[in-house]
Design an enzyme around this catalytic site. Structure first.
Site, short mmCIF file in Angstrom:
data_model
loop_
_atom_site.label_atom_id
_atom_site.label_comp_id
_atom_site.label_asym_id
_atom_site.label_seq_id
_atom_site.Cartn_x
_atom_site.Cartn_y
_atom_site.Cartn_z
N ASP A 37 3.67 2.38 0.61
CA ASP A 37 2.84 1.22 0.32
C ASP A 37 1.51 1.62 -0.31
O ASP A 37 0.68 2.28 0.31
CB ASP A 37 2.61 0.40 1.59
CG ASP A 37 2.23 -1.03 1.30
OD1 ASP A 37 2.22 -1.44 0.11
OD2 ASP A 37 1.91 -1.77 2.25
N LYS B 173 -6.19 -11.34 -6.19
CA LYS B 173 -6.04 -11.50 -4.74
C LYS B 173 -7.41 -11.61 -4.06
O LYS B 173 -8.33 -10.87 -4.38
CB LYS B 173 -5.27 -10.32 -4.16
CG LYS B 173 -5.07 -10.39 -2.65
CD LYS B 173 -4.10 -9.34 -2.17
CE LYS B 173 -4.66 -7.95 -2.25
NZ LYS B 173 -3.74 -6.94 -1.68
N LYS C 208 -0.87 3.22 2.28
CA LYS C 208 -1.32 2.54 3.50
C LYS C 208 -0.72 3.16 4.75
O LYS C 208 -1.38 3.25 5.79
CB LYS C 208 -0.89 1.07 3.47
CG LYS C 208 -1.67 0.16 2.55
CD LYS C 208 -1.26 -1.28 2.81
CE LYS C 208 -1.98 -2.25 1.88
NZ LYS C 208 -1.40 -2.25 0.51
#
Length: 510
Positions: A306, A396, A468
């Protein structure tokens, strides 16, 4: 002061026509818990281990195959590399914009290498060791949608329109190969895009990926290929004894067409079979135990999980700072909304759960490092919320609230609003991941008492800075603190050229 390049002069470093050979003394400690004078005590012993590094300086012609090539990240990165290679500038409301690689660790960051006449000297990160020039990368990939890359770039709505118009002739003839599609693993709302899929059994799908990789190598004459998953987040796969817990069981399950084998796992297996580095840029558990078992057996590099781009990257800095300052975070609430296809896919509960897991674990090592602040089993309340809001597109929004206990029962609250241009933050990470993965394949090392050089462990913990939920070898501590991750990566590359870690002591000025 800034210098573009340098050469190390040391009896421990030798440059040859095709490699750099260095001898490096790794200074560390070992701890022992022994009974002395009638009681158990901890003792810390300094320890020196001598390593030899051998790094090939023959930089290969690199091919990068992206799974989800037609998505926002894939189309944005491909467009950016073309713009940089061709020197394409474009008009914005603020004036003329030149192409760059801002946001890339390898291409746009620097490292301190010493001082000269009292002035700090820095060099580009990419100057530490020979790396592939991004402008020389050959791109290809798979996608479950058949849209060409020019139209995919327009659909993504990430890049300025003047740049898109200039890039269209370079990208309209780039089409993704058919991809593996299994509606059980992604949101149902992705079904309308799936018009470019590989048919057949799971075994036949994996064999087709292997064939695609081989044909890409032959057609482009690249010397090395790296494959990276930047497609939709999948739901978590169930890890079941007898199904995917060993490489033998995993291959048996594929032969039997077991439904619980995900598309990303099939891609990973194909790459390991071909000894092609594979990186997972999404949060699902692609690397089930059978995959890790097979990667170790084949000594084939895998990395993930990720991309760490905006909110989580900031969190891995801020929590490290707070805990390191003796401040106790007690509540961390992270809210996101986004409107791109990633957000649409994450609106399904099963795929959101994969993302929630990867985002939630980012503070664990920092919390466990301070038993003064946290008792056994104690952990901050940590909540992750992601909502799909089509209007905001790729822009975002991330809002975070950190509540901490401070001196004498006080409370501190930090609230942050972060507008993350999702793909413009992720694309440079994709670039770094493939460049560093390729570099790792050219580095060998051994301890002084070992006879033969060997590669790094195939589970590439060196890539942790960019992910991540870092994938690490079995039994290895997981480090999420961003500063430690970057220091690890930089210091290992420094060791390859015989330089000591950057310790910031500056004793020469004390």
């Amino acid at each position: 002061m800034f210098i573009d390049s340098f050469k190390v002069e040391s009896p421990n470093v030798k440059y040859s026509e095709d490699c750099i050979h260095s001898i490096y003394r790794y200074e560390t400690t070992e701890l022992v818990h022994e009974k002395r004078d009638g009681r158990y005590q901890w003792f810390v012993r300094p320890k020196t281990v001598e390593y030899e590094f051998k790094t090939s300086t023959k930089v290969p012609k690199l091919g990068v195959m992206l799974i989800g090539w037609g998505g926002n990240n894939g189309s944005t990165l491909t467009a950016a590399v073309i713009a940089n290679k061709e020197g394409i500038s474009w008009i914005t409301k603020d004036g003329v914009q030149q192409p760059n690689y801002f946001g890339s660790l390898t291409q746009a960051s620097t490292c301190r290498i010493g001082s000269f006449n009292g002035e700090e000297i820095y060099t580009p990160f990419k100057s530490l060791l020979p790396m592939v020039d991004p402008n020389d990368i050959i791109f290809a990939g798979w996608d479950i949608n058949n849209m060409n890359l020019a139209d995919a770039m327009s659909r993504a709505k990430v890049l300025d329109i003047d740049l898109q118009k200039q890039l269209r002739p370079y990208m309209e003839d780039l089409y993704p190969l058919p991809g593996i599609y299994d509606p059980d693993f992604i949101a149902a709302n992705q079904g309308s895009r799936a018009n470019n899929t590989i048919k057949g059994s799971k075994k036949e799908q994996m064999e087709k990926i292997i064939q695609d990789i081989r044909e890409f190598k032959v057609r482009t004459k690249v010397q090395q290929v790296v494959v990276l998953w930047t497609a939709n987040t999948e739901r978590y796969s169930d890890v079941i004894v007898g199904l995917n817990d060993t490489k033998e069981n995993l291959f048996k399950s594929i032969e039997n067409g077991e439904k619980e084998i995900s598309p990303s796992t099939l891609y990973a297996l194909a790459c390991i079979h071909e000894n092609v580095p594979f990186i997972n840029g999404s949060p699902q558990n692609t690397f089930v135990p059978g995959i890790i078992d097979y990667a170790i057996y084949q000594n084939s590099l895998i990395g993930g999980d990720d991309f760490k781009t905006g909110q989580t990257k900031l969190k891995s800095v801020l929590v490290d700072f707070l805990v390191g300052a003796g401040i106790k975070p007690t509540s961390i609430v992270s809210y996101n909304h986004l409107g791109n296809n990633d957000g649409m896919n994450l609106s399904a509960p099963q795929t959101f759960r994969s993302k929630e897991i990867s985002k939630s674990n980012v503070v664990d090592d920092m919390v466990s490092s301070n038993a003064i602040l946290y008792g056994p089993g104690e952990h901050p309340d940590h909540v992750i919320v992601i909502k799909y809001v089509p209007y905001v597109g790729d822009s975002k929004r991330a809002m975070d609230e950190y509540v901490s206990e401070i001196f004498m029962g006080g409370r501190s609250t930090i609230a942050i609003h972060n507008t993350c241009e999702d793909s413009l933050l992720a694309a440079p990470l994709v670039l770094d991941l493939v460049l560093l993965a390729e570099l790792c394949t050219r580095i060998q090392l051994k301890m002084a008492d070992e006879d033969k050089f060997h590669s790094f462990h195939p589970v590439a913990a060196l890539l942790s800075y960019l992910t991540k939920a870092p994938l690490v070898p079995p039994g290895t501590p997981v480090i999420n603190a961003l500063s430690k991750q970057r220091a690890m990566l930089e210091n290992i590359l420094r060791a390859c050229i015989g330089l000591a870690p950057e310790n910031n002591m500056l004793l020469e000025y004390k």
